[in-house]
Design an enzyme around this catalytic site. Structure first.
Site, mmCIF file in Angstrom:
data_model
loop_
_atom_site.group_PDB
_atom_site.id
_atom_site.type_symbol
_atom_site.label_atom_id
_atom_site.label_comp_id
_atom_site.label_asym_id
_atom_site.label_seq_id
_atom_site.Cartn_x
_atom_site.Cartn_y
_atom_site.Cartn_z
ATOM 1 N N TYR A 156 0.750 -1.249 -0.019
ATOM 2 C CA TYR A 156 0.060 0.207 0.030
ATOM 3 C C TYR A 156 0.902 1.113 -0.040
ATOM 4 C CZ TYR A 156 -3.521 3.337 1.746
ATOM 5 O OH TYR A 156 -4.468 4.322 1.677
ATOM 6 N N LYS A 160 1.037 4.408 -2.668
ATOM 7 C CA LYS A 160 0.750 5.714 -2.261
ATOM 8 C C LYS A 160 1.889 6.718 -2.646
ATOM 9 C CE LYS A 160 -3.535 5.426 -1.233
ATOM 10 N NZ LYS A 160 -4.615 5.878 -2.281
HETATM 11 P P1 NAD Z 1 -13.598 3.129 1.311
HETATM 12 O O1 NAD Z 1 -12.979 1.667 1.215
HETATM 13 O O2 NAD Z 1 -14.758 3.570 1.989
HETATM 14 O O3 NAD Z 1 -13.714 3.757 -0.211
HETATM 15 C C1 NAD Z 1 -13.024 3.235 -1.208
HETATM 16 C C2 NAD Z 1 -13.963 3.319 -2.538
HETATM 17 O O4 NAD Z 1 -13.117 2.704 -3.674
HETATM 18 C C3 NAD Z 1 -15.014 2.504 -2.521
HETATM 19 O O5 NAD Z 1 -16.416 2.934 -2.730
HETATM 20 C C4 NAD Z 1 -14.750 1.045 -3.558
HETATM 21 O O6 NAD Z 1 -15.676 0.453 -4.015
HETATM 22 C C5 NAD Z 1 -13.926 2.157 -4.362
HETATM 23 N N1 NAD Z 1 -13.085 1.263 -5.469
HETATM 24 C C6 NAD Z 1 -12.180 0.039 -5.059
HETATM 25 N N2 NAD Z 1 -11.662 -0.392 -6.145
HETATM 26 C C7 NAD Z 1 -12.193 0.290 -7.153
HETATM 27 C C8 NAD Z 1 -11.877 0.116 -8.541
HETATM 28 N N3 NAD Z 1 -11.440 -0.713 -8.979
HETATM 29 N N4 NAD Z 1 -12.532 0.915 -9.279
HETATM 30 C C9 NAD Z 1 -13.545 1.973 -8.847
HETATM 31 N N5 NAD Z 1 -13.881 2.204 -7.660
HETATM 32 C C10 NAD Z 1 -13.219 1.225 -6.627
HETATM 33 O O7 NAD Z 1 -12.233 3.936 1.580
HETATM 34 P P2 NAD Z 1 -11.980 5.537 1.689
HETATM 35 O O8 NAD Z 1 -11.249 5.704 3.033
HETATM 36 O O9 NAD Z 1 -12.988 6.357 1.393
HETATM 37 O O10 NAD Z 1 -10.761 5.566 0.892
HETATM 38 C C11 NAD Z 1 -10.611 6.644 -0.207
HETATM 39 C C12 NAD Z 1 -9.280 6.933 -0.593
HETATM 40 O O11 NAD Z 1 -8.710 7.359 0.512
HETATM 41 C C13 NAD Z 1 -8.493 5.590 -0.972
HETATM 42 O O12 NAD Z 1 -7.757 6.072 -2.025
HETATM 43 C C14 NAD Z 1 -7.568 5.326 0.180
HETATM 44 O O13 NAD Z 1 -6.486 4.764 0.115
HETATM 45 C C15 NAD Z 1 -7.486 6.875 0.874
HETATM 46 N N6 NAD Z 1 -7.072 6.683 2.368
HETATM 47 C C16 NAD Z 1 -7.995 6.350 3.228
HETATM 48 C C17 NAD Z 1 -7.285 6.574 4.561
HETATM 49 C C18 NAD Z 1 -8.275 5.784 5.541
HETATM 50 O O14 NAD Z 1 -7.590 5.863 6.650
HETATM 51 N N7 NAD Z 1 -9.552 5.692 5.468
HETATM 52 C C19 NAD Z 1 -6.380 7.289 4.593
HETATM 53 C C20 NAD Z 1 -5.478 7.679 3.778
HETATM 54 C C21 NAD Z 1 -5.794 7.468 2.459
#
Ligand code: NAD
Length: 251
Positions: A156, A160
């Site tokens: 991961y 990133k």
């Molecule tokens: P989440 O899992 O709730 O949402 C992620 C979304 O991406 C989901 O709706 C999922 O269906 C969609 N997705 C996954 N694979 C896909 C694909 N192949 N095509 C289209 N859509 C796809 O998680 P989140 O926290 O809302 O994540 C959003 C972003 O933030 C991500 O890039 C994640 O890496 C990043 N992020 C999250 C955190 C955290 O702690 N939640 C921290 C830092 C960064």
């Protein structure tokens, strides 16, 4: 007057979590939004909710690893709302495994969604943004794109970190076209992605040791930053990293 009046935004991973919150908050600030995801039922519900509240929203099936899906999603934005001026590359996946237990298929999958997805989205959006006279691309990286992690997330963090530098090259190469590109680096945010680790006491206590504010963040706290980058308020900002992490990377 909304901070995003006149903007047309495509948000990947818009069916739930941070992407869905960004969709709702973008709409309140005056943007028309196209939400793309693989979770079609959830995504359609978010779009319906936004339109029921008087906003403009459309859901499209978008698997970010598919170039054809990206082309169709951008075309939907242009057909429905006349242009595309904002792209939020938000879709992402996470798994936790020690390096030696990570299979080649695990590695290829996370690279495809988190890195190739951002490349394909950017590639599809650039011509439409050029046509519109400019735009803003916002790539959701993570604190895991800035520093390493002890929590079995080496793959991961590699994805990133790649997003962080792809952002800077995009920014430099398209600055003269008025197309900006910035990355956002959230700390732990309360969404389904980290539900398991929030519920795992030992894991969460370990994480809290690297978290000065001592709490998880909300999707809204990230979305305010994304709105800023999508709006003209950030017109002199490109190639930058917006860190929203409760102080995680400050020490
Ligand atoms: P989440 O899992 O709730 O949402 C992620 C979304 O991406 C989901 O709706 C999922 O269906 C969609 N997705 C996954 N694979 C896909 C694909 N192949 N095509 C289209 N859509 C796809 O998680 P989140 O926290 O809302 O994540 C959003 C972003 O933030 C991500 O890039 C994640 O890496 C990043 N992020 C999250 C955190 C955290 O702690 N939640 C921290 C830092 C960064």
């Amino acid at each position: 007057m909304g901070r995003l009046d006149g903007k047309v935004a495509l948000i990947s991973g818009g069916a739930r979590g941070q992407g869905a919150v960004e969709g709702r908050m973008f709409s309140r600030e005056g943007a028309a939004v196209v939400l793309g995801d693989v979770l079609d039922d959830e995504g359609k519900k978010v779009a319906l909710e936004i339109t029921a509240n008087g906003g403009k929203a459309t859901y499209v099936h978008l698997n970010v690893t598919s170039e054809a899906d990206w082309r169709a999603a951008v075309a939907t934005a242009v057909q429905a709302y006349g242009k595309l001026t904002v792209l939020v590359n938000n879709a992402g996946i996470l798994f936790r495994k020690p390096i030696e237990e990570t299979s080649e298929a695990d590695w290829d999958r996370i690279m495809a969604v988190n890195v190739k997805g951002v490349f394909l989205g950017t590639k599809a959006a650039l011509p439409a943004m050029r046509q519109a006279g400019g735009g803003s691309i916002i790539n959701i990286s993570s604190v895991a794109g800035l520093v390493g992690s002890p929590q079995n997330t080496a793959a991961y963090t590699a994805t990133k970190g790649a997003v962080r530098l792809f952002t800077k090259s995009t920014a430099i190469q398209h600055a003269k076209e008025n197309i900006r590109c910035n990355s956002v680096h959230p700390g732990p945010i309360a969404t389904d992605m980290i539900k398991d680790s929030l519920e795992n006491k030992t894991q969460w206590e370990q994480r809290l040791r690297r978290l000065p504010m001592g709490r998880v963040g909300t999707p809204e706290e990230v979305a305010y930053g994304v709105i800023y980058l999508a709006s003209d308020e950030s017109s002199y900002m490109t190639g930058s990293e917006l860190v929203i992490d409760g102080g995680t990377t400050a020490e």
